[in-house]
Design a protein around this motif. Structure first.
Motif, mmCIF file in Angstrom:
data_model
loop_
_atom_site.group_PDB
_atom_site.id
_atom_site.type_symbol
_atom_site.label_atom_id
_atom_site.label_comp_id
_atom_site.label_asym_id
_atom_site.label_seq_id
_atom_site.Cartn_x
_atom_site.Cartn_y
_atom_site.Cartn_z
ATOM 1 N N GLN A 1 0.839 -1.188 0.000
ATOM 2 C CA GLN A 1 0.000 0.000 0.000
ATOM 3 C C GLN A 1 0.880 1.246 0.000
ATOM 4 O OE1 GLN A 1 -2.604 0.273 3.360
ATOM 5 N NE2 GLN A 1 -3.565 2.158 2.650
ATOM 6 N N VAL A 2 0.613 2.140 -0.938
ATOM 7 C CA VAL A 2 1.405 3.361 -1.056
ATOM 8 C C VAL A 2 0.867 4.413 -0.084
ATOM 9 C CG1 VAL A 2 2.133 5.202 -2.594
ATOM 10 C CG2 VAL A 2 1.880 2.864 -3.470
ATOM 11 N N GLN A 3 1.783 5.028 0.629
ATOM 12 C CA GLN A 3 1.419 6.139 1.511
ATOM 13 C C GLN A 3 2.388 7.285 1.323
ATOM 14 O OE1 GLN A 3 1.116 4.418 5.557
ATOM 15 N NE2 GLN A 3 -1.048 4.971 5.446
ATOM 16 N N LEU A 4 1.829 8.475 1.224
ATOM 17 C CA LEU A 4 2.603 9.707 1.221
ATOM 18 C C LEU A 4 2.070 10.546 2.376
ATOM 19 C CD1 LEU A 4 2.550 10.591 -2.598
ATOM 20 C CD2 LEU A 4 4.318 9.360 -1.342
ATOM 21 N N VAL A 5 2.936 10.857 3.327
ATOM 22 C CA VAL A 5 2.502 11.566 4.529
ATOM 23 C C VAL A 5 3.247 12.880 4.638
ATOM 24 C CG1 VAL A 5 2.267 11.464 7.028
ATOM 25 C CG2 VAL A 5 2.002 9.378 5.670
ATOM 26 N N GLU A 6 2.495 13.974 4.475
ATOM 27 C CA GLU A 6 3.085 15.317 4.568
ATOM 28 C C GLU A 6 3.104 15.794 6.013
ATOM 29 O OE1 GLU A 6 0.421 15.605 0.707
ATOM 30 O OE2 GLU A 6 0.212 14.795 2.741
ATOM 31 N N SER A 7 4.062 16.652 6.306
ATOM 32 C CA SER A 7 4.138 17.306 7.606
ATOM 33 C C SER A 7 4.859 18.632 7.451
ATOM 34 C CB SER A 7 4.862 16.420 8.628
ATOM 35 O OG SER A 7 6.178 16.155 8.202
ATOM 36 N N GLY A 8 4.729 19.470 8.471
ATOM 37 C CA GLY A 8 5.460 20.733 8.484
ATOM 38 C C GLY A 8 4.640 21.965 8.176
ATOM 39 N N GLY A 9 3.379 21.792 7.834
ATOM 40 C CA GLY A 9 2.540 22.949 7.576
ATOM 41 C C GLY A 9 2.197 23.703 8.842
ATOM 42 N N GLY A 10 1.580 24.860 8.663
ATOM 43 C CA GLY A 10 1.186 25.652 9.816
ATOM 44 C C GLY A 10 0.955 27.093 9.458
ATOM 45 N N LEU A 11 0.914 27.924 10.487
ATOM 46 C CA LEU A 11 0.697 29.362 10.339
ATOM 47 C C LEU A 11 2.044 30.076 10.443
ATOM 48 C CD1 LEU A 11 -1.160 31.886 10.259
ATOM 49 C CD2 LEU A 11 -1.308 31.690 12.764
ATOM 50 N N VAL A 12 2.312 30.956 9.496
ATOM 51 C CA VAL A 12 3.564 31.708 9.496
ATOM 52 C C VAL A 12 3.282 33.130 9.036
ATOM 53 C CG1 VAL A 12 4.147 30.989 7.143
ATOM 54 C CG2 VAL A 12 5.969 31.661 8.713
ATOM 55 N N GLN A 13 4.059 34.063 9.525
ATOM 56 C CA GLN A 13 3.902 35.453 9.124
ATOM 57 C C GLN A 13 4.520 35.711 7.761
ATOM 58 O OE1 GLN A 13 5.545 37.904 12.233
ATOM 59 N NE2 GLN A 13 3.688 37.760 13.484
ATOM 60 N N PRO A 14 4.032 36.708 7.053
ATOM 61 C CA PRO A 14 4.657 37.067 5.769
ATOM 62 C C PRO A 14 6.153 37.324 5.940
ATOM 63 C CG PRO A 14 2.569 38.208 6.012
ATOM 64 C CD PRO A 14 2.836 37.527 7.327
ATOM 65 N N GLY A 15 6.919 36.817 4.997
ATOM 66 C CA GLY A 15 8.376 36.919 5.067
ATOM 67 C C GLY A 15 9.036 35.773 5.794
ATOM 68 N N GLY A 16 8.241 34.942 6.426
ATOM 69 C CA GLY A 16 8.779 33.818 7.178
ATOM 70 C C GLY A 16 9.088 32.607 6.316
ATOM 71 N N SER A 17 9.499 31.531 6.988
ATOM 72 C CA SER A 17 9.895 30.303 6.299
ATOM 73 C C SER A 17 9.212 29.090 6.932
ATOM 74 C CB SER A 17 11.416 30.107 6.389
ATOM 75 O OG SER A 17 12.106 31.154 5.756
ATOM 76 N N LEU A 18 9.041 28.071 6.118
ATOM 77 C CA LEU A 18 8.565 26.768 6.564
ATOM 78 C C LEU A 18 9.258 25.705 5.733
ATOM 79 C CD1 LEU A 18 4.650 26.993 6.927
ATOM 80 C CD2 LEU A 18 6.300 26.639 8.776
ATOM 81 N N ARG A 19 9.401 24.518 6.307
ATOM 82 C CA ARG A 19 9.889 23.382 5.542
ATOM 83 C C ARG A 19 8.865 22.261 5.633
ATOM 84 N NH1 ARG A 19 15.234 19.465 5.750
ATOM 85 N NH2 ARG A 19 14.172 18.572 7.580
ATOM 86 N N LEU A 20 8.373 21.864 4.479
ATOM 87 C CA LEU A 20 7.466 20.730 4.405
ATOM 88 C C LEU A 20 8.253 19.452 4.133
ATOM 89 C CD1 LEU A 20 4.578 22.193 2.200
ATOM 90 C CD2 LEU A 20 4.917 22.371 4.678
ATOM 91 N N SER A 21 7.755 18.358 4.695
ATOM 92 C CA SER A 21 8.337 17.039 4.458
ATOM 93 C C SER A 21 7.250 16.095 3.968
ATOM 94 C CB SER A 21 8.953 16.473 5.739
ATOM 95 O OG SER A 21 9.970 17.305 6.235
ATOM 96 N N CYS A 22 7.644 15.142 3.153
ATOM 97 C CA CYS A 22 6.720 14.110 2.689
ATOM 98 C C CYS A 22 7.456 12.777 2.750
ATOM 99 C CB CYS A 22 6.253 14.398 1.281
ATOM 100 S SG CYS A 22 5.313 13.050 0.515
ATOM 101 N N ALA A 23 6.999 11.911 3.631
ATOM 102 C CA ALA A 23 7.593 10.590 3.789
ATOM 103 C C ALA A 23 6.783 9.579 2.982
ATOM 104 C CB ALA A 23 7.609 10.198 5.258
ATOM 105 N N ALA A 24 7.472 8.841 2.131
ATOM 106 C CA ALA A 24 6.821 7.878 1.246
ATOM 107 C C ALA A 24 7.098 6.449 1.697
ATOM 108 C CB ALA A 24 7.314 8.061 -0.183
ATOM 109 N N SER A 25 6.110 5.594 1.488
ATOM 110 C CA SER A 25 6.273 4.165 1.734
ATOM 111 C C SER A 25 5.461 3.406 0.693
ATOM 112 C CB SER A 25 5.832 3.789 3.147
ATOM 113 O OG SER A 25 4.472 4.110 3.357
ATOM 114 N N GLY A 26 5.876 2.172 0.437
ATOM 115 C CA GLY A 26 5.154 1.341 -0.517
ATOM 116 C C GLY A 26 5.557 1.523 -1.963
ATOM 117 N N ILE A 27 6.567 2.355 -2.215
ATOM 118 C CA ILE A 27 7.084 2.552 -3.570
ATOM 119 C C ILE A 27 8.598 2.483 -3.544
ATOM 120 C CG2 ILE A 27 5.155 3.965 -4.395
ATOM 121 C CD1 ILE A 27 6.934 6.461 -3.954
ATOM 122 N N ILE A 28 9.181 2.251 -4.727
ATOM 123 C CA ILE A 28 10.636 2.350 -4.850
ATOM 124 C C ILE A 28 10.924 3.832 -5.043
ATOM 125 C CG2 ILE A 28 12.675 1.599 -6.105
ATOM 126 C CD1 ILE A 28 11.035 -0.828 -7.049
#
Length: 119
Positions: A1-28
């Motif tokens: 079973q393929v799963q893609l799980v995102e994380s790292g979202g949220g509320l940020v002020q203009p000019g700020g930074s965020l890093r999103l991650s996506c962990a995959a399983s079930g695929i090469i």
């Protein structure tokens, strides 16, 4: 079973930074083109960035120079570093895994993570 799980979202002020991650399983993971797409409120889904198995990258015009996509094949994870965020970057961000093997296209999506840019 393929799963893609995102994380790292949220509320940020203009000019700020965020890093999103996506962990995959079930695929090469290493052979897939990985991507980030987003859907702003009331709009259609649009390309943010993609990275191929050979690490070639492509970006949507609105994020060029501000966002960076990268991948870690050892961790089966793709990242999106987002800098100089603007209110118009507010959207649900989706991770995508895509592979065309010459016969058919394999296309998988995560559940999405909300990014809100607001003061």
């Amino acid at each position: 079973q393929v799963q893609l799980v995102e994380s790292g979202g949220g509320l940020v002020q203009p000019g700020g930074s965020l890093r999103l991650s996506c962990a995959a399983s079930g695929i090469i993971f290493s052979i897939y083109t990985m991507g980030w797409y987003r859907q702003p409120p009331g709009k259609t889904r649009e390309l943010v960035a993609t990275i191929t198995s050979g690490r070639s990258t492509n970006y949507g015009d609105s994020v060029k120079g501000r966002f960076t996509i990268s991948r870690d094949n050892a961790k089966n994870t793709v990242y999106l570093q987002m800098n100089s965020l603007k209110p118009e970057d507010t959207a649900v961000y989706y991770c995508n895994a895509r592979l065309f093997n010459g016969i058919r296209t394999y296309d998988y999506w995560g559940q999405g993570t909300q990014v809100t840019v607001s003061s």
